[in-house]
Design an enzyme around this catalytic site. Sequence first.
Site, PDB file in Angstrom:
ATOM      1  N   SER A 119       0.821  -1.204   0.000  1.00 19.73           N
ATOM      2  CA  SER A 119       0.000   0.000   0.000  1.00 19.73           C
ATOM      3  C   SER A 119       0.857   1.257   0.000  1.00 19.73           C
ATOM      4  CB  SER A 119      -0.910   0.009   1.234  1.00 19.73           C
ATOM      5  OG  SER A 119      -1.563   1.251   1.388  1.00 19.73           O
ATOM      6  N   TYR A 143      -1.741   5.832  -6.015  1.00 16.00           N
ATOM      7  CA  TYR A 143      -2.791   6.832  -6.195  1.00 16.00           C
ATOM      8  C   TYR A 143      -2.232   7.960  -7.055  1.00 16.00           C
ATOM      9  CZ  TYR A 143      -5.484   4.738  -2.358  1.00 16.00           C
ATOM     10  OH  TYR A 143      -6.211   3.876  -1.564  1.00 16.00           O
ATOM     11  N   THR A 169      -5.256   2.615  -8.016  1.00 18.98           N
ATOM     12  CA  THR A 169      -6.544   2.561  -7.325  1.00 18.98           C
ATOM     13  C   THR A 169      -7.387   3.759  -7.752  1.00 18.98           C
ATOM     14  OG1 THR A 169      -5.572   1.376  -5.467  1.00 18.98           O
ATOM     15  CG2 THR A 169      -7.659   2.503  -5.058  1.00 18.98           C
ATOM     16  N   LYS A 238      -7.374  -0.943 -10.281  1.00 17.61           N
ATOM     17  CA  LYS A 238      -8.125  -1.530  -9.163  1.00 17.61           C
ATOM     18  C   LYS A 238      -9.336  -0.654  -8.852  1.00 17.61           C
ATOM     19  CE  LYS A 238      -7.544  -2.728  -4.239  1.00 17.61           C
ATOM     20  NZ  LYS A 238      -8.529  -1.781  -3.661  1.00 17.61           N
ATOM     21  N   HIS A 262     -13.348  -1.850  -2.899  1.00 20.57           N
ATOM     22  CA  HIS A 262     -12.581  -1.332  -1.762  1.00 20.57           C
ATOM     23  C   HIS A 262     -13.059  -1.956  -0.443  1.00 20.57           C
ATOM     24  CE1 HIS A 262      -9.495   1.928  -1.617  1.00 20.57           C
ATOM     25  NE2 HIS A 262      -9.665   1.799  -0.319  1.00 20.57           N
TER      26      HIS A 262
END
Length: 367
Positions: A119, A143, A169, A238, A262
Site C-alpha cells: 500500500s 494513487y 486505485t 483496481k 474497496h
Amino acid sequence: MNICNREGGRCAAMALVCLTDFEQYAKEHLSKATWDYYAAGADECCTRDDNLLAYKRIRLRPRVLRDVSVSDTRTTVQGAEIGFPVGVAPTAFHCLAWHEGEVATARATEALNTCYISSTYSTCSVEEIVAAAPGGYRWFQLYVYRDRELSEQMVRRVEALGYRALVLTVDVPFTGKRRDDIRNRFRLPPHLKLKNFEGLPQAAAEDYGIPSNTLDPSISWKDIHWLQSITQLPIIIKGILTKEDAELAVEHGVQGIIVSNHGGRQLDGGPATIDALTEIVDAVQGRMEVYLDGGIRTGSDVLKALALGAKCVFIGRPAVWGLAYKGEDGLREVLQILHDEFRLSMALSGCRNVAEINRNLIQCSKL
C-alpha cells in the site's frame, strides 16, 4: 495454533482452523478503534456484507472419478509464477495490527511464493519491505495525487526497487463515509508514520492521518496515458465494477483489472465483487488478466472466483487478522489455510490443476 484466553487465571487453548477463527481473535485482541477501522464499511455496510454473502449464493457442480491423486495449485500473474492464486491486497497501517507491520507481510508472502500488493499508506517504507523480503514478488498500489510529481516520484522509487507492476486505485476520488471511524475520531497514532511520505512536504493530516487534499478527484482516463508515459511497468486498474469501465480499460491498453469495491468501504449499495466479475470477464474477452478482491474467506471462495474468470484473488482483512494473531507466522498460517482449502476444493470438484477450473463448475443460475 493456539489462542490463550486468560479469565480468572485460566488459559484456554483453541485451535485456529479457518479464517473466521483469526477474525475472532483479532476482534478480541485489537483495540476497539483499530478493529473498527479494519472492519469498517461505508454507511450501512450493505456492500461490505454482501461481498461475503454473495459467495454463499453460488453453487458448485463437482465432477467425480477424475484421478485427483496429484494436484497443482500454481498459476501465473503478469507472466510470473506464484504458488497459488491468492495474494495480499493493499491495506494500510499494518503496524496497527503487529509491530513489524508490512515487513512481516512481505516475509509471509515471500514464504508462500505469492503476490503482495504493498500500500501507498504503509507504516513501513517500500525500501524496508524490499530489504525484508528481497526475493518476494511485489506490486505497488498507486494513487494519482494533485501534485503529479509526487506520484511520479513514487513510481520511480518502486521501479528502482524491483516492484513488478503498478496497481492504480481509482475508486477513491473522496473517502467513503465510515461511521465507526467518525465516532471513534480515528487517526493514525503519533508513534506510527506513513513511511513512504517521510521527507516529503505534507499538508496537515486530515483523513485517517493521511495528508489532506493530496488525492486528485479530477483523475480521469487521460491520466492513464500520462502514467504510461512515465513507466514501463504493467498497469493494473483496481476498482472497476462494470463492463463499460472494463471495455475502457481495454481501450486504454492497461495490463489488468482488479474487480474491487474497496472492501465495501467506498460506495455503499454497489455490487459484491463476485457478482460483478462475470460481466467484466465477458467484456474483456481474454485481452487482459482480471483479478478480484473482497469477501474471500475459504478455499471454495477462491475456486468459485476462478471458475467465474478471475486469474487470481487478493485478501485484505484476513491478512490483517493473521498479523494480529502472530505477525509473519500468523499471516503464513492464514495463507496456508487458504492454500490447503483451495487444493482440497479443487480435488473435490475434480480439478487437478488451475487450468481445469472453468465455468462448468458453476450452476448456470449464477451466470
